[in-house]
Design a protein around this motif. Sequence first.
Motif, PDB file in Angstrom:
ATOM      1  N   UNK A  90       0.838  -1.211   0.000  1.00 31.47           N
ATOM      2  CA  UNK A  90       0.000   0.000   0.000  1.00 31.47           C
ATOM      3  C   UNK A  90       0.869   1.256   0.000  1.00 31.47           C
ATOM      4  N   UNK A  91       1.978   1.226   0.726  1.00 32.76           N
ATOM      5  CA  UNK A  91       2.873   2.378   0.732  1.00 32.76           C
ATOM      6  C   UNK A  91       3.511   2.577  -0.636  1.00 32.76           C
ATOM      7  N   UNK A  92       3.853   1.478  -1.311  1.00 35.89           N
ATOM      8  CA  UNK A  92       4.401   1.584  -2.662  1.00 35.89           C
ATOM      9  C   UNK A  92       3.414   2.271  -3.601  1.00 35.89           C
ATOM     10  N   UNK A  93       2.161   1.851  -3.553  1.00 36.70           N
ATOM     11  CA  UNK A  93       1.149   2.438  -4.428  1.00 36.70           C
ATOM     12  C   UNK A  93       0.936   3.917  -4.112  1.00 36.70           C
ATOM     13  N   UNK A  94       0.968   4.251  -2.832  1.00 35.97           N
ATOM     14  CA  UNK A  94       0.765   5.639  -2.433  1.00 35.97           C
ATOM     15  C   UNK A  94       1.946   6.504  -2.882  1.00 35.97           C
ATOM     16  N   UNK A  95       3.150   5.984  -2.756  1.00 32.71           N
ATOM     17  CA  UNK A  95       4.329   6.741  -3.192  1.00 32.71           C
ATOM     18  C   UNK A  95       4.279   6.989  -4.697  1.00 32.71           C
TER      19      UNK A  95
ATOM     20  N   UNK B 187      14.080  11.462   3.288  1.00 34.10           N
ATOM     21  CA  UNK B 187      15.303  10.830   2.805  1.00 34.10           C
ATOM     22  C   UNK B 187      15.118   9.327   2.608  1.00 34.10           C
ATOM     23  N   UNK B 188      14.365   8.715   3.489  1.00 35.77           N
ATOM     24  CA  UNK B 188      14.099   7.286   3.367  1.00 35.77           C
ATOM     25  C   UNK B 188      13.267   6.984   2.132  1.00 35.77           C
ATOM     26  N   UNK B 189      12.267   7.818   1.876  1.00 35.57           N
ATOM     27  CA  UNK B 189      11.402   7.615   0.704  1.00 35.57           C
ATOM     28  C   UNK B 189      12.187   7.845  -0.582  1.00 35.57           C
ATOM     29  N   UNK B 190      13.037   8.859  -0.596  1.00 38.81           N
ATOM     30  CA  UNK B 190      13.836   9.131  -1.794  1.00 38.81           C
ATOM     31  C   UNK B 190      14.756   7.953  -2.110  1.00 38.81           C
ATOM     32  N   UNK B 191      15.423   7.431  -1.091  1.00 36.65           N
ATOM     33  CA  UNK B 191      16.312   6.280  -1.315  1.00 36.65           C
ATOM     34  C   UNK B 191      15.531   5.055  -1.768  1.00 36.65           C
ATOM     35  N   UNK B 192      14.370   4.861  -1.176  1.00 38.39           N
ATOM     36  CA  UNK B 192      13.547   3.702  -1.564  1.00 38.39           C
ATOM     37  C   UNK B 192      13.048   3.847  -2.997  1.00 38.39           C
ATOM     38  N   UNK B 193      12.742   5.059  -3.412  1.00 37.03           N
ATOM     39  CA  UNK B 193      12.293   5.297  -4.791  1.00 37.03           C
ATOM     40  C   UNK B 193      13.405   4.950  -5.792  1.00 37.03           C
ATOM     41  N   UNK B 194      14.600   5.435  -5.517  1.00 34.24           N
ATOM     42  CA  UNK B 194      15.703   5.240  -6.465  1.00 34.24           C
ATOM     43  C   UNK B 194      16.195   3.799  -6.505  1.00 34.24           C
TER      44      UNK B 194
ATOM     45  N   UNK C  82       5.891  14.918  -8.207  1.00 35.76           N
ATOM     46  CA  UNK C  82       7.253  14.812  -8.708  1.00 35.76           C
ATOM     47  C   UNK C  82       8.225  14.453  -7.595  1.00 35.76           C
ATOM     48  N   UNK C  83       9.434  15.002  -7.659  1.00 37.92           N
ATOM     49  CA  UNK C  83      10.487  14.669  -6.679  1.00 37.92           C
ATOM     50  C   UNK C  83      10.444  15.552  -5.429  1.00 37.92           C
ATOM     51  N   UNK C  84       9.281  15.923  -4.982  1.00 36.50           N
ATOM     52  CA  UNK C  84       9.140  16.713  -3.751  1.00 36.50           C
ATOM     53  C   UNK C  84       8.963  15.740  -2.581  1.00 36.50           C
ATOM     54  N   UNK C  85      10.087  15.211  -2.122  1.00 31.07           N
ATOM     55  CA  UNK C  85      10.076  14.119  -1.152  1.00 31.07           C
ATOM     56  C   UNK C  85       9.529  14.548   0.204  1.00 31.07           C
TER      57      UNK C  85
ATOM     58  N   UNK D  49       5.798  14.369  -0.019  1.00 27.92           N
ATOM     59  CA  UNK D  49       5.370  12.966  -0.073  1.00 27.92           C
ATOM     60  C   UNK D  49       5.485  12.334   1.308  1.00 27.92           C
ATOM     61  N   UNK D  50       6.587  12.640   2.023  1.00 29.46           N
ATOM     62  CA  UNK D  50       6.770  12.072   3.361  1.00 29.46           C
ATOM     63  C   UNK D  50       5.707  12.566   4.330  1.00 29.46           C
ATOM     64  N   UNK D  51       5.201  13.775   4.124  1.00 33.51           N
ATOM     65  CA  UNK D  51       4.155  14.294   5.001  1.00 33.51           C
ATOM     66  C   UNK D  51       2.850  13.534   4.896  1.00 33.51           C
TER      67      UNK D  51
END
Length: 207
Positions: free
Chosen positions: A73-78, A102-109, A86-89, A92-94
């Motif tokens: 579910x978190x993957x779909x939401x991200x 930072x965790x979401x950005x690393x997980x995305x890449x 876009x890349x406004x991490x 997105x984290x909010x």
Amino acid sequence: MGRLPCCEKAHTNRGAWTKEEDDRLIHYIRVHGQGSWRSLPKAAGLLRCGKSCRLRWLNYLRPDLKRGNFSEDEDKLIIKLHALLGNKWSLIAGRLAGRTDNEIKNYWNTHIKRKLESQGIDPQTHRPLNETSNKNSSPAKAKPTAPTVPKSISFATPPLGFKYSVFQVKAKSESIEGGNDSSSDMTTDEQQQQQHELNLELSIGIS
């Protein structure tokens, strides 16, 4: 004049945080709240920069921080939020409780980006990869070119017979136009016949 630094870095600790520093930071925030990060280190008795205290709390010590793998579910939401923001991490984290930007950005890449590419989806546009490649490889419309006009036209040297015929025809034409006695006595039919012979000689001379 620029903004003053939040602390004097010459009198701050650097490197990994110790357990004692973590306990000091946790205790102070539980009692007094976060407040101003610029004044927090001195009030908490920490020889740390305010920025270092903020990142330590948000990324490691806050109680609502979620650890472990991301759920489906978190993957779909991200993916959905990335398509909108876009890349406004930080934004997105909010919208993901307990996750840091930072965790979401690393997980995305490292995970989601490859996952989308394996499914034939462009991670940046969220459209099929073949559609994006077709737009990038579509040939540009050719601009209409103006017809080329030769700068000069050269003619071959005419044969001697051509020159002779031209002079001959020219002389005969002058005699007719000059109104000499022989031509003045001619009838209209005779003049037309002579003009016809003149045109005939001219065509033969050119050929």
